[in-house]
Write an enzyme that holds these catalytic residues in place. Structure first.
Site, PDB file in Angstrom:
ATOM      1  CE  LYS B 131     -60.420  21.394 -21.374  1.00 49.18           C
ATOM      2  NZ  LYS B 131     -61.716  21.045 -20.754  1.00 49.18           N
ATOM      3  CB  SER B 206     -61.122  22.096 -17.172  1.00 47.84           C
ATOM      4  OG  SER B 206     -61.923  21.540 -18.182  1.00 47.84           O
ATOM      5  N   GLY B 228     -68.742  19.349 -16.463  1.00 50.49           N
ATOM      6  CA  GLY B 228     -69.395  19.921 -15.289  1.00 50.49           C
ATOM      7  C   GLY B 228     -69.512  21.433 -15.378  1.00 50.49           C
ATOM      8  CB  SER B 230     -64.835  22.161 -18.511  1.00 46.90           C
ATOM      9  OG  SER B 230     -64.434  21.646 -17.276  1.00 46.90           O
TER      10      SER B 230
END
Lengths: 550, 550
Positions: B131, B206, B228, B230
């Site tokens: 990421k 995300s 949360g 992601s």
């Protein structure tokens, strides 16, 4: 001048506590305050068997005798309760007493052992005292704030349930510092607890009542809390052992605390004990109950006998490498600490271990980081609690004049702290390149403070404890010696590092501080409870051998 | 209208990334945007051996072939890199590429294996994507903020060092949500990443770029982060597996993040994988390196084969008890989730396990607690980063209009959260009184969201992930099915719980959401990584057997 309302409340509460002591245990003529060392006075009041039981046995030996049936839990709690009552009259250490429950409990334990031939758990029959903040259902829970006098605990703290499940007997709670943030057991409800080794000196804090009670052998084991030294200072000042675990290893859930929700530098619970074996007894007994099933912040880490056998430190056969923090270059420790460290060094070398010097790492930054985080609410929590009754603020270790921070400022403080933790870990790991073991230093050995146990109202000087809380290092405390005026004379002056250093040098007078406990920290990395306990046992044994030989 | 400066910077940076793709791998005529499912398109460009290598092997099989010498690391990275380049052109998933390093690395690994006959580590030769936020020394580290374009990472994140030490090949970073807080891989620097199963749908966020890249088999394993949902949302929306560990179990140190110092609800790193075995491969490989020696927040918990063998859940022979969270009574999950849960339930029952219903516990309070804590700086961190360039805010999951809190307010929020954690743990433990195993429910089974993968710019509806972050529950994600318009028809209306529930019902149109991934969470307690991985393998296997039989 009329005593103000809050003072009346405090006086009433103190009388209430005294009223809980059996009349037969009240001293008709307590010794005058000029008698400083009161640690032997209980002998005048106890039978010889109770003296032996409270003074001469290690925690393991006491547990062994109970489980073997040569002592009953009832005998044991009676002896310790008697001694605790005398301790209270000499040092003012108790804040709550529930002896009836304790007697019932002891009878239950005795019946259980008789009926089943088995102990209820590894703590079967052991009296354990509790710092005042620890909730015991239905007992006083005023947090030593006048405005909360009369409040009762709705539930047991998780640690209370666990100790009971493992067979302990709970019978009293003990005094602590106002707001749980001072270096002395002293507040407006219960007043000041005195050091039984020298009543003109502080018992330390914040778990000061524990220190005094166990120092008097009114208990062999108690539970304190530590967010900056609150377990270690009282243990050191009264010549005791202690363990400040890493965050949550011992469950804290449902224990009341100051500034609840401040979860950045966590207050931790840990044992203060009269004998070194108590650290393992307590920790293992708690971890055996899978406390992570009761406390969401307790990591899922059972007691590890492998780690206790030093699997991460070369095993039990190889030598360890200890590194001594002699001086943090901010406040030079007083002479008794240098003597203690030298003796411990000789003892460790003699036992075949390596000893190097610990290079202090960003100690001022760590101290500032600790202070800024705990002070981030500008003292609001404390002020709100004092305002309940109008009681005055007492000296504590925080500067309460600062302004409250915003969340983004707070997060910056937290980030600085995490950066410092990472750098400190890297610093520690990098010692592997210089130790003879080719491992990182196994433990840091450090004085508990720059100053020896202070006279009342003198500030604590020399901050050797808070960096362990900031870094969450597992830290044990062992007694080494006490202040001996004929040996620990004032040294020649040195170039002072700071005004605190100068104050510490100037006020040092071995006669005034006579008999104050001198304790040393054994500092391990995060969640190294088992290894730190074992290394403390090793250091303690080495010291005993060394002292016996010299 | 002239494009504004920030837009020029973004356009330039995107061109830079495209320029890193070898000319020979550029598609001369990309498919029109009307082609929605692009997951098979790489097959047109890869040789048959590279297609097999990237599509047909599990992670363990791939590692096995490399270590057996039947595939070289160089072959493997070439195949995945080629596929990643095509994936980028179809879904816009990459943010940084360092293929030269990867090739050197692969050559080094191949030499090592040839010379020693040994793999360098358990990840020898495995390409792993990262990421965008994860620091790789010397590569772009702009956190997907326009104002930081051009910034280079000074150091490797600890996880990067560990993956390299264990033999992985790193070659690219992937797109994420603005401020790492959105439910789609979408920001002003790199634009929007598309879902390869249906490009009109979101890839999730995300860690959306990871989802799209692995969904395209441009990698079989990548590292995402989750505060949360992601990691879980992108994994679910692309039909992948994932693990959201508990705090710090996978080291986060030296990884850049949003609102650094917000350490109350911690962002965690974890794997997203194409095959279920990857969860264990990744977690075990990381924990073998004693990451607590490099990250102060990583608890001292080695990989436990005992826990993987379900020692705390009745062992491998006994049946498990799963509890299904069908509906949180705030947003009713869309029909494909009900079908997925029913299928999984049948599969688990068929495999001999017990399945009960999970009673949702204070879900609204948990969602509010999560939101209030992450929002406590009033969005200041995000606003400051946007202000660097003047780029606009995009939709995210936080309400940024709130005011910044004071520290005492923040501590109250933290305390409320800890209270909720304790109550939730007690709720979970209390299920032992009702399960046929007489143990607490072994794992909760829950949909990843109320809605299926949304169309671009539609909000995520139904919050089924954040309570796991608030409670720090270890949570895995497994794929069950995808949206099948002919089966997952719109159900009759129900009495709506909330406006979000109504929106979710109203907007649901199976044709629009065709092929979107439908994933299910397997939720364990804190630090139950090993057990959750095993239970996910068990559930996955049960489902495969069940589907094969039906």
């Amino acid at each position: 001048m009329e005593p103000r309302i809050w003072q009346q409340i405090a006086v009433r509460r103190c009388a209430e506590v005294k009223g809980m002591l059996p009349k037969g245990m009240l001293m008709s003529s307590p010794p005058p305050s000029s008698i400083l060392d009161v640690s032997d006075i209980p002998r005048k009041f106890l039978d010889i068997s109770d003296i032996l039981l409270t003074e001469k046995l290690t925690i393991s030996e006491l547990l062994g005798r109970i489980s073997a049936g040569s002592l009953t839990a009832t005998q044991v709690i009676n002896a310790f309760f008697h001694r605790a009552c005398i301790a209270h009259q000499l040092t003012n250490c108790l804040t709550e007493v529930f002896f009836d429950r304790a007697l019932e409990r002891a009878a239950e334990l005795d019946r259980h052992l008789k009926a089943t031939g088995q102990v209820l758990g590894p703590l079967h029959g052991l009296p354990i005292s509790l710092k005042d903040q620890i909730d015991v259902q239905g007992t006083e829970q005023n947090m030593c704030y006048v405005g909360l006098v009369g409040t009762k605990a709705r539930d047991n703290a998780v640690i209370v349930d666990i100790l009971l499940r493992q067979g302990a007997i709970l019978y009293c709670k003990t005094n602590m510092a106002q707001g749980i943030m001072g270096a002395e057991g002293y507040n407006n409800v219960y007043g000041r607890t005195l050091n039984p080794l020298n009543r003109s000196l502080t018992c330390g804090g914040s778990s000061g009542g524990e220190g005094a009670l166990i120092g008097m052998r009114g208990a062999l084991m108690g539970v304190g809390s530590d967010i900056g030294g609150s377990i270690r200072l009282p243990a050191a000042f009264q010549g005791l052992y202690a363990l400040k675990p890493s965050y949550g290893r011992i469950p804290y859930a449902n224990t009341s605390s100051s500034f609840e929700g401040q979860e950045t530098i966590r207050s931790v619970l840990g044992p203060i004990t009269a004998s070194v074996d108590g650290l393992k007894v307590f920790t293992k007994a708690v971890l055996e109950t899978a406390p992570w099933d009761c406390d969401p912040w307790t990591p899922r880490m059972p007691w590890s006998e492998e780690r206790y056998n030093l699997i991460d430190h070369g095993g039990l056969k190889g030598p360890l490498c200890f590194a001594i923090l002699w001086d943090d270059k901010i406040v030079k420790p007083s002479p008794p600490y240098w003597r203690a460290l030298k003796e411990l060094k000789s003892a460790l070398l003699h036992a075949g271990h390596f000893v190097t010097d610990w290079e202090p790492f960003k100690m001022e930054e760590a101290a500032a980081s600790w202070m800024d985080i705990l002070n981030a609410d500008g003292g609001k929590d404390l002020k709100q609690h004092l305002a309940l009754s109008g009681e005055p603020r007492l000296n504590d270790v925080l500067d309460r004049s600062v302004t409250e921070r915003s969340v983004s400022e707070y997060w910056r403080l937290c980030h600085r702290r995490t950066t410092l933790m990472k750098e400190s870990l890297d610093h520690w790991m990098s010692t592997a390149t210089t130790t003879p073991t080719q491992r990182p230093v196994d433990a840091i050995v450090a004085p508990v403070a720059g100053c020896v146990p202070m006279r009342h109202d003198e500030p604590l000087l020399g901050n050797y404890t808070t960096f362990c809380n900031l870094m969450d290092y597992t830290t044990a405390l062992m007694p080494v010696t006490k202040v001996l005026p004929h040996i620990d004379t004032r040294p020649p002056s040195h170039e002072f590092y700071s005004s605190a250093d100068q104050d510490n040098y100037t006020r040092y007078d071995p006669e005034l501080y006579r008999d104050g406990g001198v304790g040393i920290q054994i500092i391990g990395k995060r969640y190294e409870e088992e290894a730190v306990i074992r290394m403390t046992e090793i250091a303690d044994q080495a010291l005993k051998v060394h002292l016996a030989a010299s």
